[in-house]
Structure formats: C-alpha cells, structure tokens
Design a protein around this motif. Sequence first.
Motif, PDB file in Angstrom:
ATOM      1  N   ALA A 130       0.830  -1.206   0.000  1.00 52.92           N
ATOM      2  CA  ALA A 130       0.000   0.000   0.000  1.00 52.92           C
ATOM      3  C   ALA A 130       0.866   1.258   0.000  1.00 52.92           C
ATOM      4  O   ALA A 130       0.552   2.244  -0.675  1.00 52.92           O
ATOM      5  CB  ALA A 130      -0.934   0.000   1.207  1.00 52.92           C
ATOM      6  N   VAL A 131       1.970   1.235   0.736  1.00 50.49           N
ATOM      7  CA  VAL A 131       2.863   2.388   0.760  1.00 50.49           C
ATOM      8  C   VAL A 131       3.537   2.572  -0.602  1.00 50.49           C
ATOM      9  O   VAL A 131       3.694   3.701  -1.080  1.00 50.49           O
ATOM     10  CB  VAL A 131       3.916   2.256   1.878  1.00 50.49           C
ATOM     11  CG1 VAL A 131       4.880   3.435   1.843  1.00 50.49           C
ATOM     12  CG2 VAL A 131       3.230   2.196   3.245  1.00 50.49           C
ATOM     13  N   GLN A 132       3.902   1.483  -1.238  1.00 48.85           N
ATOM     14  CA  GLN A 132       4.409   1.597  -2.602  1.00 48.85           C
ATOM     15  C   GLN A 132       3.372   2.264  -3.506  1.00 48.85           C
ATOM     16  O   GLN A 132       3.720   3.060  -4.389  1.00 48.85           O
ATOM     17  CB  GLN A 132       4.757   0.212  -3.147  1.00 48.85           C
ATOM     18  CG  GLN A 132       6.015  -0.393  -2.553  1.00 48.85           C
ATOM     19  CD  GLN A 132       6.317  -1.759  -3.142  1.00 48.85           C
ATOM     20  OE1 GLN A 132       5.449  -2.630  -3.207  1.00 48.85           O
ATOM     21  NE2 GLN A 132       7.558  -1.950  -3.576  1.00 48.85           N
ATOM     22  N   GLY A 133       2.098   1.962  -3.249  1.00 49.13           N
ATOM     23  CA  GLY A 133       1.028   2.599  -4.004  1.00 49.13           C
ATOM     24  C   GLY A 133       0.961   4.094  -3.767  1.00 49.13           C
ATOM     25  O   GLY A 133       0.632   4.866  -4.680  1.00 49.13           O
ATOM     26  N   MET A 134       1.275   4.528  -2.541  1.00 46.13           N
ATOM     27  CA  MET A 134       1.302   5.970  -2.257  1.00 46.13           C
ATOM     28  C   MET A 134       2.376   6.656  -3.091  1.00 46.13           C
ATOM     29  O   MET A 134       2.175   7.762  -3.608  1.00 46.13           O
ATOM     30  CB  MET A 134       1.561   6.209  -0.769  1.00 46.13           C
ATOM     31  CG  MET A 134       0.504   5.654   0.161  1.00 46.13           C
ATOM     32  SD  MET A 134       1.014   5.857   1.894  1.00 46.13           S
ATOM     33  CE  MET A 134       0.028   4.556   2.665  1.00 46.13           C
ATOM     34  N   VAL A 135       3.532   5.995  -3.196  1.00 44.42           N
ATOM     35  CA  VAL A 135       4.628   6.555  -3.987  1.00 44.42           C
ATOM     36  C   VAL A 135       4.224   6.630  -5.462  1.00 44.42           C
ATOM     37  O   VAL A 135       4.442   7.639  -6.137  1.00 44.42           O
ATOM     38  CB  VAL A 135       5.906   5.713  -3.812  1.00 44.42           C
ATOM     39  CG1 VAL A 135       7.039   6.274  -4.675  1.00 44.42           C
ATOM     40  CG2 VAL A 135       6.323   5.672  -2.347  1.00 44.42           C
TER      41      VAL A 135
END
Length: 307
Positions: free
Chosen positions: A79-84
């Motif tokens: 999910a954090v990769q998705g934020m990036v």
Amino acid sequence: MGALEGKVVLVTGGGNGIGRDCALIAAQEGAKVVVNDLGGGLKGDDEGSASAAEKVAQEIRAAGGQAVSNSDSVTNYRAVQGMVEQARDEFGGLHAVINPAGILRDVMFHKMTEDDWDRVIDVHMRGSFNVARATIELFREQNDGAYMFFTSTSGLFGNIGQANYGAAKMGIAGLSRIIAMEGARNNVRSNCLAPVAWTRMTQSVPVKDEAAAARRQVMAEKIRADQPARFSVAMVSPAAAHVSGQIFGASGETITLYSQPRPIETVTKEEGWTVDTILSEAVPKMQPKFFDLNRAPPAAQPQKQPA
C-alpha cells in the motif's frame, strides 16, 4: 515563493492532529501533497474511513493548492508503494516524506497483551520502515530526498504505561540516524522530531485532578499541532539541506535539539574483570553517573533571539 515550491510531499496520518497541519502548511509553502490517513481510531482498532484524508486534501485544493488523498495503511508495504506511485502519477515525483502516523495502546507492561504490543510496533516501527523502504531508492537515484520521522519523549526519557510506544519511538530514532548516515552521499536526509502538542493523543490521557485539568487547558491554548508541523515542513525543505541525523523537539514556540547516546564513563582492567571486581570496582566508579528513573530533567530555558 514558498519553501517547498516545486516539491512533492507525502504526509502520513495527515487527516488529524500534527499530520493534518503538516499537510496544510506544506501546501501553503508550495508543495504538492499526498495526504494519507487510514481514518481509524486512536487505538487502531476501528474501521478506516477515506473521509479524513480527503477533507484535508479538499481544504488544500479550496485554498488554491494541489493535493490528493490516500486512505491506505502505512503498515502495508504494498500500500505504501502505491502511495509513492500515486505521487508520481499525480504530480510527477516525490521529494519528501513526513511520517507522524501513529496509534496508542497505553497499558502497564505487566498487563500488556501481544496485540497491544504488535499493533503499536506495526504502525510506528513497521510503518516507518515501509515509508522509508518504499521511497529510499527513488530518493537515492534522484539525489534528492528528505524524511521527517516522529519519535517521542516517551522513548527518549521513558513514560510509565507506554513500553510499546516508547520502544517503537526509540527504534525510529535509530532508523532515522542510520538512514541519514547511509543517505549522505546521495543527498538523502533524515531527521526525527519529538513533538508536544494538543492532539487527540494528548487528549486521551486521563484527567486525575484540577491541576491536570488546568495544565490541559494551557496545552490546548499554547501547545498547538501547527507548531511542530511548521518545524517538520521547514526541515524537509531544500533550505535545510545541511540538516540530517538529528533528533529535535518542538513544544509551543520552543524548539529543542536533543543529545544522542555517547559514552559518559569507561573503566578498564588490563588483567581482566571478575564478578567480584565488577561489583566492587567498576559499578561504584560508574554509579555517580547513573541515570535515575525520573521521567526527564527540566527542559533547558529557551534562548531569546536577538531583536
């Protein structure tokens, strides 16, 4: 021209408290902002809601800034990769992360459950790892990146009932320091902040007497979330490119630079220590410099700036 003009900033926990003010102030300083907030409760056991992050993003856009919202959890690496990816898709890049996302599960250690421990470590420690690991390669490649992590005096000094929180916050200080050391050659900076502010976290502390209620009222008026938020935004700006690896505090209009652990006493015995000589010689020599169990010494008096 704002201090973050042309920069893209990810703010976690941006729907409330210090995170919200970080997002708003970053936008005021010219940044394009990804506002992340799961929208859950203080203990991390409620269903999330996208509305918390979106309300802040809408407020930024209404003021003429640029912002998008994200309601995923920092505990999920994908999910954090998705934020990036969202930052790059929407705004063409990412240059800084401000990471105040957090929860509390306060309880005396002898009553602490595994879930109390795991939830707090997951959000604070794992969440800090996730936002750093998902961005570090990008920051290194572009020779431009800044982190503001959030530690706490509960870790730096200790606080009864917060073994889980304090342990995570000390871990974050160590993480930030090493990221700063490893990132120096690629212009990747990392600092952390121990804030004191009137937020839903401080509001959760029980009021036991009239004196505590009076102190709380003073906090609400004088120790606001926008004050540590403003410092956080300043530290991820290009103008602070020379600042990295530090632990700061912010409370009201007082900014503190904290010391970091260094040896304060060393004893050596060339012929080797025995259990008896450790107890009879080494410990008595070091004992005058032992730290006591009081929570913290009084803060240094703020220095007045010249007119």
